[in-house]
Write an enzyme that holds these catalytic residues in place. Structure first.
Site, PDB file in Angstrom:
ATOM      1  N   ASN A  89       6.808   5.038   1.316  1.00  0.00           N
ATOM      2  CA  ASN A  89       6.280   5.582   2.816  1.00  0.00           C
ATOM      3  C   ASN A  89       5.571   6.686   2.691  1.00  0.00           C
ATOM      4  OD1 ASN A  89       8.420   3.928   3.022  1.00  0.00           O
ATOM      5  ND2 ASN A  89      10.096   5.330   3.650  1.00  0.00           N
ATOM      6  N   HIS A 106       2.237   5.323  -2.218  1.00  0.00           N
ATOM      7  CA  HIS A 106       1.233   4.567  -1.409  1.00  0.00           C
ATOM      8  C   HIS A 106       0.226   5.651  -0.308  1.00  0.00           C
ATOM      9  CE1 HIS A 106       3.014   0.487  -1.417  1.00  0.00           C
ATOM     10  NE2 HIS A 106       2.472   0.723  -2.408  1.00  0.00           N
ATOM     11  N   CYS A 136     -18.110  17.668   0.527  1.00  0.00           N
ATOM     12  CA  CYS A 136     -19.534  17.040   0.430  1.00  0.00           C
ATOM     13  C   CYS A 136     -20.500  17.129   1.606  1.00  0.00           C
ATOM     14  CB  CYS A 136     -19.674  15.889  -0.554  1.00  0.00           C
ATOM     15  SG  CYS A 136     -18.945  14.331   0.419  1.00  0.00           S
ATOM     16  N   GLY A 172      15.767   0.458   1.282  1.00  0.00           N
ATOM     17  CA  GLY A 172      15.043  -0.300   2.433  1.00  0.00           C
ATOM     18  C   GLY A 172      13.756  -0.612   2.172  1.00  0.00           C
TER      19      GLY A 172
HETATM   20  C1  BJW Z   1      16.684  -1.506   6.423  1.00  0.00           C
HETATM   21  C2  BJW Z   1      16.927  -1.003   7.832  1.00  0.00           C
HETATM   22  C3  BJW Z   1      17.844   0.080   7.646  1.00  0.00           C
HETATM   23  C4  BJW Z   1      15.179  -2.185   7.974  1.00  0.00           C
HETATM   24  N1  BJW Z   1      18.410   0.409   6.710  1.00  0.00           N
HETATM   25  N2  BJW Z   1      17.231  -0.984   5.346  1.00  0.00           N
HETATM   26  C5  BJW Z   1      -0.158 -12.104  -5.618  1.00  0.00           C
HETATM   27  C6  BJW Z   1       1.042 -11.794  -6.561  1.00  0.00           C
HETATM   28  C7  BJW Z   1       1.611 -10.394  -6.761  1.00  0.00           C
HETATM   29  C8  BJW Z   1       0.788  -9.472  -6.521  1.00  0.00           C
HETATM   30  C9  BJW Z   1      -0.323  -9.404  -5.708  1.00  0.00           C
HETATM   31  C10 BJW Z   1      -0.934 -10.812  -5.309  1.00  0.00           C
HETATM   32  N3  BJW Z   1      -1.805 -10.689  -4.803  1.00  0.00           N
HETATM   33  C11 BJW Z   1      -2.301  -9.259  -4.446  1.00  0.00           C
HETATM   34  C12 BJW Z   1      -1.199  -8.534  -5.113  1.00  0.00           C
HETATM   35  C13 BJW Z   1      -1.136  -7.295  -5.062  1.00  0.00           C
HETATM   36  C14 BJW Z   1      -0.690  -6.457  -4.076  1.00  0.00           C
HETATM   37  C15 BJW Z   1       0.384  -7.087  -3.285  1.00  0.00           C
HETATM   38  O1  BJW Z   1       1.566  -6.856  -3.703  1.00  0.00           O
HETATM   39  N4  BJW Z   1       0.453  -8.033  -2.323  1.00  0.00           N
HETATM   40  C16 BJW Z   1       1.752  -8.787  -1.814  1.00  0.00           C
HETATM   41  C17 BJW Z   1       1.320  -8.877  -0.528  1.00  0.00           C
HETATM   42  C18 BJW Z   1       1.539 -10.222  -2.790  1.00  0.00           C
HETATM   43  N5  BJW Z   1      -0.392  -5.101  -4.242  1.00  0.00           N
HETATM   44  C19 BJW Z   1      -1.530  -4.247  -4.111  1.00  0.00           C
HETATM   45  O2  BJW Z   1      -2.580  -4.490  -3.733  1.00  0.00           O
HETATM   46  C20 BJW Z   1      -1.022  -2.810  -4.624  1.00  0.00           C
HETATM   47  N6  BJW Z   1      -2.124  -2.677  -5.434  1.00  0.00           N
HETATM   48  C21 BJW Z   1      -2.055  -2.839  -6.736  1.00  0.00           C
HETATM   49  O3  BJW Z   1      -1.252  -3.831  -7.002  1.00  0.00           O
HETATM   50  O4  BJW Z   1      -2.970  -2.517  -7.865  1.00  0.00           O
HETATM   51  C22 BJW Z   1      -3.042  -3.072  -8.949  1.00  0.00           C
HETATM   52  C23 BJW Z   1      -2.240  -2.118 -10.022  1.00  0.00           C
HETATM   53  C24 BJW Z   1      -0.997  -1.988  -9.801  1.00  0.00           C
HETATM   54  C25 BJW Z   1      -0.579  -0.947 -10.708  1.00  0.00           C
HETATM   55  C26 BJW Z   1      -1.279  -0.800 -11.872  1.00  0.00           C
HETATM   56  C27 BJW Z   1      -2.599  -0.953 -12.055  1.00  0.00           C
HETATM   57  C28 BJW Z   1      -2.966  -1.737 -11.120  1.00  0.00           C
HETATM   58  C29 BJW Z   1      -1.270  -1.996  -3.461  1.00  0.00           C
HETATM   59  C30 BJW Z   1      -0.312  -2.181  -2.233  1.00  0.00           C
HETATM   60  C31 BJW Z   1      -0.649  -1.182  -1.000  1.00  0.00           C
HETATM   61  C32 BJW Z   1       0.421  -1.214  -0.108  1.00  0.00           C
HETATM   62  N7  BJW Z   1      -0.024  -0.728   1.136  1.00  0.00           N
HETATM   63  C33 BJW Z   1       0.971  -0.765   2.407  1.00  0.00           C
HETATM   64  C34 BJW Z   1      -0.054  -0.218   3.532  1.00  0.00           C
HETATM   65  C35 BJW Z   1      -0.508   1.432   3.189  1.00  0.00           C
HETATM   66  C36 BJW Z   1       0.584   2.565   3.485  1.00  0.00           C
HETATM   67  C37 BJW Z   1       0.799   2.744   4.935  1.00  0.00           C
HETATM   68  O5  BJW Z   1      -0.006   2.058   5.842  1.00  0.00           O
HETATM   69  O6  BJW Z   1       1.974   2.718   5.301  1.00  0.00           O
HETATM   70  O7  BJW Z   1       2.107  -0.145   2.015  1.00  0.00           O
HETATM   71  S1  BJW Z   1       1.456  -2.295   2.872  1.00  0.00           S
HETATM   72  C38 BJW Z   1       2.925  -1.843   3.377  1.00  0.00           C
HETATM   73  O8  BJW Z   1       3.890  -2.732   2.441  1.00  0.00           O
HETATM   74  C39 BJW Z   1       3.145  -0.232   3.025  1.00  0.00           C
HETATM   75  C40 BJW Z   1       4.499  -0.486   2.417  1.00  0.00           C
HETATM   76  O9  BJW Z   1       4.416   0.921   1.476  1.00  0.00           O
HETATM   77  C41 BJW Z   1       4.671  -1.378   1.612  1.00  0.00           C
HETATM   78  C42 BJW Z   1       6.060  -2.189   1.474  1.00  0.00           C
HETATM   79  O10 BJW Z   1       6.844  -2.196   2.422  1.00  0.00           O
HETATM   80  P1  BJW Z   1       8.218  -1.932   2.506  1.00  0.00           P
HETATM   81  O11 BJW Z   1       8.314  -0.611   2.467  1.00  0.00           O
HETATM   82  O12 BJW Z   1       8.951  -2.810   1.624  1.00  0.00           O
HETATM   83  O13 BJW Z   1       8.646  -2.377   3.981  1.00  0.00           O
HETATM   84  P2  BJW Z   1       9.226  -3.762   4.682  1.00  0.00           P
HETATM   85  O14 BJW Z   1       8.811  -3.606   6.262  1.00  0.00           O
HETATM   86  O15 BJW Z   1       8.447  -4.827   3.902  1.00  0.00           O
HETATM   87  O16 BJW Z   1      10.833  -3.746   4.503  1.00  0.00           O
HETATM   88  C43 BJW Z   1      11.773  -3.008   4.978  1.00  0.00           C
HETATM   89  C44 BJW Z   1      12.955  -3.183   4.676  1.00  0.00           C
HETATM   90  O17 BJW Z   1      13.854  -2.447   4.933  1.00  0.00           O
HETATM   91  C45 BJW Z   1      13.372  -4.689   4.869  1.00  0.00           C
HETATM   92  O18 BJW Z   1      14.013  -5.447   3.872  1.00  0.00           O
HETATM   93  C46 BJW Z   1      14.293  -4.442   6.013  1.00  0.00           C
HETATM   94  O19 BJW Z   1      15.604  -5.329   6.161  1.00  0.00           O
HETATM   95  C47 BJW Z   1      15.011  -3.085   5.686  1.00  0.00           C
HETATM   96  N8  BJW Z   1      15.582  -2.413   6.619  1.00  0.00           N
HETATM   97  N9  BJW Z   1      15.770  -1.489   8.716  1.00  0.00           N
HETATM   98  C48 BJW Z   1      18.213  -0.216   5.604  1.00  0.00           C
HETATM   99  N10 BJW Z   1      18.131   0.815   8.742  1.00  0.00           N
END
Ligand code: BJW
Length: 232
Positions: A89, A106, A136, A172
């Site tokens: 988050n 993130h 810069c 979450g």
């Molecule tokens: C509740 C609730 C309640 C609701 N109580 N629960 C193909 C295969 C595999 C990987 C890749 C691929 N192609 C590309 C990739 C990599 C890519 C990726 O994963 N893509 C996928 C889409 C497949 N990843 C990246 O590019 C990352 N970088 C990377 O991999 O670099 C390479 C590397 C890694 C490590 C070492 C060296 C190199 C970067 C990812 C960046 C994500 N950015 C975002 C936006 C920026 C931040 C922002 O604006 O806020 O981050 S995307 C968005 O998703 C945000 C979040 O942090 C992230 C995760 O989402 P989250 O938190 O899981 O939210 P939701 O909405 O998905 O889920 C909420 C959950 O809560 C749900 O399950 C609900 O049920 C639940 N819930 N209410 C409890 N009250």
């Protein structure tokens, strides 16, 4: 359970009024990911991307930590071993709730980054494409968040923490975004007990030994209470 590592996602902040990404009315139902969460999208239309983050920054500034954030802070204070929170988050609700040991993998809504010189500073409430970097003076400033295709922060600390964890919990998060989506599997293979706490089963549920489903504000305080009771 000496070392506890906790991964959190948007679901923990949902009951504080902040939108999740992939739920029916989530942020990705209202905005195209390629437009607002990729470096190419920012290059194409920085005004649109700043607008998206300015609105979220304003909303996050009004949000208050809920019972789940507070319970994790209590765990950090009262657990005899180490507690590390790895949050996906960009809000500051863990810190506002009292947690200290937090990695923002993130990035942070309150951070600004110059992509020319990599200087970082506290973001103003409203960022614009004409903002100058204070180091810069280039107008190459962006929100300090991690977009798709970029390397998340804190990897040097996260990998050893997963390897050393006795207990790993994911709270979450939908288990759709890597590398965080693989942490349950890594931690389990490396010997940790794994627990998922989420509203519903996530895409990574099979990687967890224990599943607890329900709203974070209810199930996280209950879980913390049990952990603290079991250590006495
Ligand atoms: C509740 C609730 C309640 C609701 N109580 N629960 C193909 C295969 C595999 C990987 C890749 C691929 N192609 C590309 C990739 C990599 C890519 C990726 O994963 N893509 C996928 C889409 C497949 N990843 C990246 O590019 C990352 N970088 C990377 O991999 O670099 C390479 C590397 C890694 C490590 C070492 C060296 C190199 C970067 C990812 C960046 C994500 N950015 C975002 C936006 C920026 C931040 C922002 O604006 O806020 O981050 S995307 C968005 O998703 C945000 C979040 O942090 C992230 C995760 O989402 P989250 O938190 O899981 O939210 P939701 O909405 O998905 O889920 C909420 C959950 O809560 C749900 O399950 C609900 O049920 C639940 N819930 N209410 C409890 N009250």
């Amino acid at each position: 359970m000496e070392k506890i590592v906790i991964l959190t996602g948007a679901g923990i902040s949902a009951e504080s009024g902040l939108g999740t990404f992939r739920d029916e009315e989530g942020l990705w139902a209202q905005h195209a990911i390629d437009d607002v969460a990729t470096p190419d999208g920012f290059e194409r239309n920085p005004l649109l991307v700043h607008g998206f983050y300015n609105a979220r920054r304003a909303q996050a500034a009004k949000a208050k930590p809920n019972a789940a954030h507070k319970a994790l802070a209590r765990l950090e204070q009262e657990h005899r071993g180490e507690v590390l929170i790895i949050t996906q988050n960009v809000d500051s609700l863990h810190e506002a709730g009292g947690s200290r040991n937090v990695i923002h993998m993130h990035g942070r809504l309150n951070g600004a980054l110059c992509h020319a010189c990599e200087h970082r500073w506290e973001a103003p409430l409203e960022m614009t494409p004409t903002d100058q970097c204070p180091a810069c003076y280039e107008t190459t400033t962006r929100p300090d968040v991690v977009w798709f295709g970029e390397i998340p922060y804190g990897m040097h600390a996260i990998d050893p923490a997963l390897a050393a964890a006795d207990l790993f919990a994911a709270i979450g998060t939908s288990g759709n975004v890597f590398p965080a989506a693989a942490y349950g599997q890594h931690a389990r293979r490396l010997g940790a007990h794994t627990v998922e706490l989420n509203l519903e089963p996530s895409a990574a549920s099979r990687d967890f030994k224990e599943l607890r489903h329900g709203p974070a504000s209810e199930i996280v305080p209950e879980w913390v209470e049990e952990l603290l009771r079991d250590q006495t």
